[in-house]
Design a protein around this motif. Structure first.
Motif, PDB file in Angstrom:
ATOM      1  N   LYS A  73       2.592  -3.710  -0.816  1.00 14.97           N
ATOM      2  CA  LYS A  73       2.332  -4.481  -2.019  1.00 14.97           C
ATOM      3  C   LYS A  73       1.877  -3.625  -3.304  1.00 14.97           C
ATOM      4  N   PHE A  74       1.028  -2.679  -2.663  1.00 13.79           N
ATOM      5  CA  PHE A  74       0.312  -1.711  -4.054  1.00 13.79           C
ATOM      6  C   PHE A  74      -0.099  -0.338  -3.364  1.00 13.79           C
ATOM      7  N   THR A  75      -0.038   0.613  -4.194  1.00 12.03           N
ATOM      8  CA  THR A  75      -0.411   2.064  -3.832  1.00 12.03           C
ATOM      9  C   THR A  75      -1.407   2.381  -4.894  1.00 12.03           C
ATOM     10  N   TRP A  76      -2.617   2.821  -4.389  1.00 12.40           N
ATOM     11  CA  TRP A  76      -3.667   3.028  -5.227  1.00 12.40           C
ATOM     12  C   TRP A  76      -4.216   4.532  -4.980  1.00 12.40           C
ATOM     13  N   SER A  77      -4.849   5.050  -6.015  1.00 16.03           N
ATOM     14  CA  SER A  77      -5.246   6.403  -5.983  1.00 16.03           C
ATOM     15  C   SER A  77      -6.663   6.740  -6.094  1.00 16.03           C
ATOM     16  N   GLN A  78      -7.473   7.305  -5.372  1.00 20.31           N
ATOM     17  CA  GLN A  78      -9.118   7.534  -5.556  1.00 20.31           C
ATOM     18  C   GLN A  78      -9.308   9.027  -5.555  1.00 20.31           C
ATOM     19  N   HIS A  98     -10.431  -9.080  -2.784  1.00 20.24           N
ATOM     20  CA  HIS A  98     -10.773  -7.704  -3.116  1.00 20.24           C
ATOM     21  C   HIS A  98     -11.110  -6.689  -2.106  1.00 20.24           C
ATOM     22  N   ALA A  99     -10.813  -5.586  -2.417  1.00 18.20           N
ATOM     23  CA  ALA A  99     -10.743  -4.395  -1.302  1.00 18.20           C
ATOM     24  C   ALA A  99     -11.776  -3.312  -1.893  1.00 18.20           C
ATOM     25  N   THR A 114      -4.165  -8.788  -8.640  1.00 20.33           N
ATOM     26  CA  THR A 114      -3.572  -7.992  -9.465  1.00 20.33           C
ATOM     27  C   THR A 114      -3.159  -6.527  -9.153  1.00 20.33           C
ATOM     28  N   GLY A 115      -3.820  -6.089  -8.340  1.00 22.50           N
ATOM     29  CA  GLY A 115      -3.502  -4.888  -7.696  1.00 22.50           C
ATOM     30  C   GLY A 115      -4.297  -3.861  -8.675  1.00 22.50           C
TER      31      GLY A 115
END
Length: 331
Positions: A73-78, A98-99, A114-115
């Motif tokens: 679904k999404f790729t996030w970066s932290q 939410h995550a 929304t991602g």
């Protein structure tokens, strides 16, 4: 809500695998297996309804998976540009809105619809040990190595520091409405407390450091386990002990916990590849399985980061090997 004390488990995995791997019964092979991290995962959690998972790995950053379609679904970066900034703790709200993700020094809130990120914060003084998020991202819970647990109200930025522990926090959880929290630490204590006042509701004493705590999202039970011999299920309305988990090993360490929707069973994961299904009524182990290990690790091992009931017939797991796996429940 699948949360973990991943820092300790990663340290004890090789030792536990050596001594415990060969002495446990195993169930059948998985029905299906999907790779979600090419060279293993650093953290993962599955939503309580088993429709989503969030996985952290060095090559893919933070990836969000639709488990019904096995679709990304999404790729996030932290801040995943160094080993010191890898996300090691993840939680998904009970309603999948939410995550929350965290490395040792910062945490981020993400909107799963929304991602998009809804905020990024750094902690002061000490490292993050475990996290939890309430429905709609309304409240955040941050357990820290200095023994404090911080409850954040997102609407107004209110921060309440719970000071009921004297040593580092290992595990935290929170009800979906964010009003009741549980925390366990190296001081041999698990506290259930009111997040609006910081008042302790129940204090559960253990003979050794508390390594895992969890709350039933429906508010029926609390789970607490220590590093030596006790894994307990408590009545969250009365504080009375309902059941001890019964096992023949000298000890079992748990990396994930989930209560069944009907409140009759408990699903646990361990840093020894092991998934177990337990009867809440008797404390007996009904069945166990072993997740697929990483082939490049000797001895072959994997931490079960999360396990969830998919339906009445199957469960699904995410582990450090980078695989999501589907398992058949006993009839």
């Amino acid at each position: 809500m699948n949360k973990c004390n991943l820092f300790i488990y990663r340290l004890v995995l090789p030792l536990l695998a050596t001594f415990l791997l060969g002495c446990q019964p195993t169930g059948d092979a998985p029905i299906e297996r999907w790779q979600h991290a090419a060279e293993g995962a650093y953290a993962a959690t599955i939503s309580n309804d088993a429709t989503l998972s969030v996985v952290s790995s060095i090559h893919h950053g933070i990836s969000v998976w639709d488990l019904q379609k096995n679709a990304l679904k999404f790729t996030w970066s932290q801040e995943q540009n160094s080993a010191d900034n890898l996300v090691l703790a993840i939680d998904i709200s009970d309603n999948n809105s939410h995550a929350l993700t965290a490395n040792r020094e910062s945490f981020a809130l993400w909107n799963i619809e929304t991602g998009l990120s809804e905020g990024y914060w750094k902690v002061r003084e000490s490292n993050i040990r475990d996290i939890a998020v309430a429905n709609n991202g309304n409240y955040l819970l941050i357990g820290k190595s200095n023994g404090t647990v911080v409850h954040v109200t997102m609407r107004n930025g209110r921060r309440l520091e719970f000071l009921g522990h004297t040593e580092k926090i290992n595990s935290v959880d929170m009800l979906p409405n964010g009003r009741i929290a549980i925390s366990g630490g190296n001081d041999f204590i698990a506290n259930v407390w009111d997040t609006q006042t910081g008042q302790v509701i129940y204090k559960f004493n253990h003979p050794s450091r508390v390594t895992k705590v969890a709350l039933d999202p429906q508010g029926r039970y609390a789970f607490t386990a220590d590093s030596k011999k006790d894994a307990n299920i408590w009545n969250l309305k009365t504080g009375q002990l309902i059941q001890n988990l019964k096992y023949t090993n000298r000890q079992e360490v748990f990396s994930s916990v989930q209560f069944s929707p009907d409140g009759t069973q408990l699903l646990t994961g361990a840093p020894t590849r092991k998934i177990s299904l337990w009867s809440i009524g008797t404390g007996d182990r009904i069945q166990s399985w072993r997740v697929t290990p990483r082939k490049d690790i000797r001895p072959a091992g994997a931490v079960v980061y999360s396990a969830a009931f998919r339906d009445n017939n199957s469960i699904i797991t995410e582990s450090s090997s980078g695989y999501a796996e589907l398992w058949q429940l006993p009839n």
